[in-house]
Design an enzyme around this catalytic site. Structure first.
Site, PDB file in Angstrom:
ATOM      1  N   ARG A  19       3.134 -72.736 -42.079  1.00  9.21           N
ATOM      2  CA  ARG A  19       2.744 -74.143 -42.143  1.00  9.21           C
ATOM      3  C   ARG A  19       3.888 -75.010 -41.635  1.00  9.21           C
ATOM      4  O   ARG A  19       4.990 -74.544 -41.377  1.00  9.21           O
ATOM      5  CB  ARG A  19       2.361 -74.550 -43.567  1.00  9.21           C
ATOM      6  CG  ARG A  19       3.517 -74.548 -44.566  1.00  9.21           C
ATOM      7  CD  ARG A  19       3.063 -75.085 -45.918  1.00  9.21           C
ATOM      8  NE  ARG A  19       4.202 -75.369 -46.792  1.00  9.21           N
ATOM      9  CZ  ARG A  19       4.130 -76.156 -47.874  1.00  9.21           C
ATOM     10  NH1 ARG A  19       2.976 -76.720 -48.196  1.00  9.21           N
ATOM     11  NH2 ARG A  19       5.184 -76.372 -48.615  1.00  9.21           N
ATOM     12  N   ILE A  21       6.578 -77.223 -39.742  1.00  9.23           N
ATOM     13  CA  ILE A  21       7.306 -77.035 -38.492  1.00  9.23           C
ATOM     14  C   ILE A  21       7.150 -75.613 -37.981  1.00  9.23           C
ATOM     15  O   ILE A  21       6.969 -75.386 -36.778  1.00  9.23           O
ATOM     16  CB  ILE A  21       8.790 -77.400 -38.681  1.00  9.23           C
ATOM     17  CG1 ILE A  21       8.950 -78.922 -38.810  1.00  9.23           C
ATOM     18  CG2 ILE A  21       9.641 -76.883 -37.520  1.00  9.23           C
ATOM     19  CD1 ILE A  21      10.366 -79.374 -39.124  1.00  9.23           C
ATOM     20  N   ASP A  65       6.129 -65.196 -43.401  1.00  4.78           N
ATOM     21  CA  ASP A  65       6.155 -66.207 -44.448  1.00  4.78           C
ATOM     22  C   ASP A  65       5.903 -65.506 -45.773  1.00  4.78           C
ATOM     23  O   ASP A  65       5.334 -64.406 -45.795  1.00  4.78           O
ATOM     24  CB  ASP A  65       5.067 -67.275 -44.204  1.00  4.78           C
ATOM     25  CG  ASP A  65       5.412 -68.614 -44.831  1.00  4.78           C
ATOM     26  OD1 ASP A  65       5.384 -68.705 -46.086  1.00  4.78           O
ATOM     27  OD2 ASP A  65       5.711 -69.560 -44.092  1.00  4.78           O
ATOM     28  N   LYS A  66       6.312 -66.135 -46.877  1.00  4.62           N
ATOM     29  CA  LYS A  66       5.936 -65.625 -48.198  1.00  4.62           C
ATOM     30  C   LYS A  66       4.500 -65.984 -48.544  1.00  4.62           C
ATOM     31  O   LYS A  66       3.880 -65.342 -49.385  1.00  4.62           O
ATOM     32  CB  LYS A  66       6.877 -66.187 -49.276  1.00  4.62           C
ATOM     33  CG  LYS A  66       8.282 -65.640 -49.245  1.00  4.62           C
ATOM     34  CD  LYS A  66       9.025 -65.908 -50.555  1.00  4.62           C
ATOM     35  CE  LYS A  66       9.138 -67.377 -50.849  1.00  4.62           C
ATOM     36  NZ  LYS A  66       9.926 -67.638 -52.087  1.00  4.62           N
ATOM     37  N   VAL A  88      12.583 -64.028 -46.608  1.00  7.06           N
ATOM     38  CA  VAL A  88      13.795 -63.929 -45.792  1.00  7.06           C
ATOM     39  C   VAL A  88      15.061 -63.767 -46.624  1.00  7.06           C
ATOM     40  O   VAL A  88      16.135 -63.522 -46.070  1.00  7.06           O
ATOM     41  CB  VAL A  88      13.936 -65.142 -44.843  1.00  7.06           C
ATOM     42  CG1 VAL A  88      12.770 -65.232 -43.890  1.00  7.06           C
ATOM     43  CG2 VAL A  88      14.124 -66.436 -45.622  1.00  7.06           C
ATOM     44  N   ASN A 114      13.440 -70.446 -38.875  1.00  3.35           N
ATOM     45  CA  ASN A 114      12.893 -71.711 -39.349  1.00  3.35           C
ATOM     46  C   ASN A 114      12.762 -71.777 -40.869  1.00  3.35           C
ATOM     47  O   ASN A 114      12.811 -72.873 -41.437  1.00  3.35           O
ATOM     48  CB  ASN A 114      11.513 -71.934 -38.720  1.00  3.35           C
ATOM     49  CG  ASN A 114      10.741 -73.040 -39.416  1.00  3.35           C
ATOM     50  OD1 ASN A 114      11.034 -74.221 -39.257  1.00  3.35           O
ATOM     51  ND2 ASN A 114       9.745 -72.659 -40.219  1.00  3.35           N
ATOM     52  N   TYR A 179      21.311 -79.330 -50.074  1.00  2.00           N
ATOM     53  CA  TYR A 179      20.530 -79.143 -48.846  1.00  2.00           C
ATOM     54  C   TYR A 179      21.375 -79.469 -47.620  1.00  2.00           C
ATOM     55  O   TYR A 179      21.396 -78.714 -46.642  1.00  2.00           O
ATOM     56  CB  TYR A 179      19.286 -80.031 -48.877  1.00  2.00           C
ATOM     57  CG  TYR A 179      18.461 -79.946 -47.620  1.00  2.00           C
ATOM     58  CD1 TYR A 179      17.636 -78.859 -47.369  1.00  2.00           C
ATOM     59  CD2 TYR A 179      18.508 -80.963 -46.661  1.00  2.00           C
ATOM     60  CE1 TYR A 179      16.878 -78.769 -46.206  1.00  2.00           C
ATOM     61  CE2 TYR A 179      17.749 -80.891 -45.502  1.00  2.00           C
ATOM     62  CZ  TYR A 179      16.937 -79.790 -45.280  1.00  2.00           C
ATOM     63  OH  TYR A 179      16.201 -79.716 -44.117  1.00  2.00           O
ATOM     64  N   ILE A 212       9.869 -85.293 -39.858  1.00  3.17           N
ATOM     65  CA  ILE A 212       8.692 -84.669 -39.262  1.00  3.17           C
ATOM     66  C   ILE A 212       7.616 -84.611 -40.347  1.00  3.17           C
ATOM     67  O   ILE A 212       7.872 -84.121 -41.453  1.00  3.17           O
ATOM     68  CB  ILE A 212       8.999 -83.250 -38.746  1.00  3.17           C
ATOM     69  CG1 ILE A 212      10.235 -83.251 -37.832  1.00  3.17           C
ATOM     70  CG2 ILE A 212       7.780 -82.671 -38.036  1.00  3.17           C
ATOM     71  CD1 ILE A 212      10.094 -84.057 -36.559  1.00  3.17           C
ATOM     72  N   THR A 214       5.140 -83.192 -42.391  1.00  3.57           N
ATOM     73  CA  THR A 214       4.743 -81.837 -42.754  1.00  3.57           C
ATOM     74  C   THR A 214       4.240 -81.834 -44.191  1.00  3.57           C
ATOM     75  O   THR A 214       4.448 -82.798 -44.942  1.00  3.57           O
ATOM     76  CB  THR A 214       5.944 -80.881 -42.659  1.00  3.57           C
ATOM     77  OG1 THR A 214       6.932 -81.288 -43.639  1.00  3.57           O
ATOM     78  CG2 THR A 214       6.565 -80.888 -41.268  1.00  3.57           C
TER      79      THR A 214
END
Length: 295
Positions: A19, A21, A65-66, A88, A114, A179, A212, A214
């Site tokens: 999902r 980006i 992806d999870k 990851v 990503n 972050y 962005i 999302t």
């Protein structure tokens, strides 16, 4: 005579691709039709039309992806892509991701790191060392680990790596110490790795998105006291007068992989100009000193 797709015959791995980006990047590399048709959730605005990003990159895409449900849904939507469930932060999962890619396609040309997460706003005293460690595992060490595993295969074909960082890794962000630290490290690692891998012809670049629109941005806005005001503030941060779309980050990734052949160690800002110009930085709670005019 039909044009040859710009990344035809290449194999791309994208993490966190279910999902946002990540999905925008998967679509940009793997969809063989116009972006407006392929991404119906991208809306036309005064300054942006999905048809402007119509891409036929011609690549084979393996994404992970999870979120298995989201990943399978996107895999069904985009014939020819391959979804692998993967966390990851687990090296074994990443080893499986690489081996599945090689088993399916026999080569690897590009890795897009990503997968990541932005926690809700919090002051430094509200953070914990354990939460910081977990964010480092996801945002930084996951990128490092997949890169290390992929490099032997990328070197064979003079491939490239694209890391998704963030504008705030360069300019900072309030209530986001952990972050910002992880994304600043991603940008710095990109530059160091670009130096090391240049001897193999492997290019390493990063994209630093700004605002962005999302699902994660929407979730973060919903966690605030006034989501509408938060979204408006995010929109007004760009001189272009809107937030970006995942498809626009996807187009930037395709450019770095296929067209930017003399670029390495580059941080490409996809921000709508949010970093430009001056702005009010102090708040009412800040210690403010105003100049004293002479009599």
């Amino acid at each position: 005579m039909a044009a040859v797709p710009r990344y035809s015959g290449k194999v791309v791995v994208v993490t966190g691709g279910a999902r946002g980006i990540g999905a925008g990047i998967v679509r940009a590399f793997g969809v063989h039709k116009g972006a407006a048709e392929a991404a119906p959730q991208v809306r036309r605005t005064r300054n942006f039309s999905p048809s402007l990003l119509a891409v036929d990159s011609g690549a084979q895409v393996v994404f992970c992806d999870k979120d298995e449900a989201g990943g399978r849904a996107l895999e069904q939507e985009l014939p020819g892509t391959v979804f692998v469930r993967c966390d990851v932060t687990q090296e074994g999962d990443l080893q499986t991701l690489i081996s599945e890619t090689l088993s399916q396609f026999g080569r690897l040309d590009c890795v897009v790191n990503n997968a990541g997460y932005h926690p809700p706003a919090q002051w430094p005293e509200e953070t914990s060392a354990q939460d910081f460690r977990q964010l480092l595992e996801l945002n930084l060490l996951g990128t490092y680990t997949l890169t290390k595993l992929a490099l032997p295969h990328l070197r064979k074909h003079r491939g490239n790596i694209i890391n998704i960082s963030s504008l705030v890794g360069t300019i900072g962000q309030s209530q986001a110490v952990t972050y910002v630290a992880t994304k600043g490290a991603v940008t710095a690692m990109t530059k160091a790795l670009a130096l090391d891998e240049s001897r193999y012809g492997v290019r390493v670049n990063c994209i630093s998105p700004g605002n962005i629109w999302t699902p994660l941005w929407e979730e973060l806005a919903a966690s605030t006291s006034d989501p509408s005001a938060t979204i408006l503030e995010g929109t007004l941060a760009q001189p272009l007068g809107r937030m970006g779309q995942p498809a626009e980050v996807g187009a930037a990734a395709v450019f770095l992989a296929s067209g930017a052949t003399f670029c390495t160690g580059l941080e490409l800002l996809v921000t709508g100009g949010a970093e430009l110009g001056y702005g009010r930085k102090s708040t009412r709670s800040s210690l403010v000193e105003t100049p004293i005019l002479p009599p």
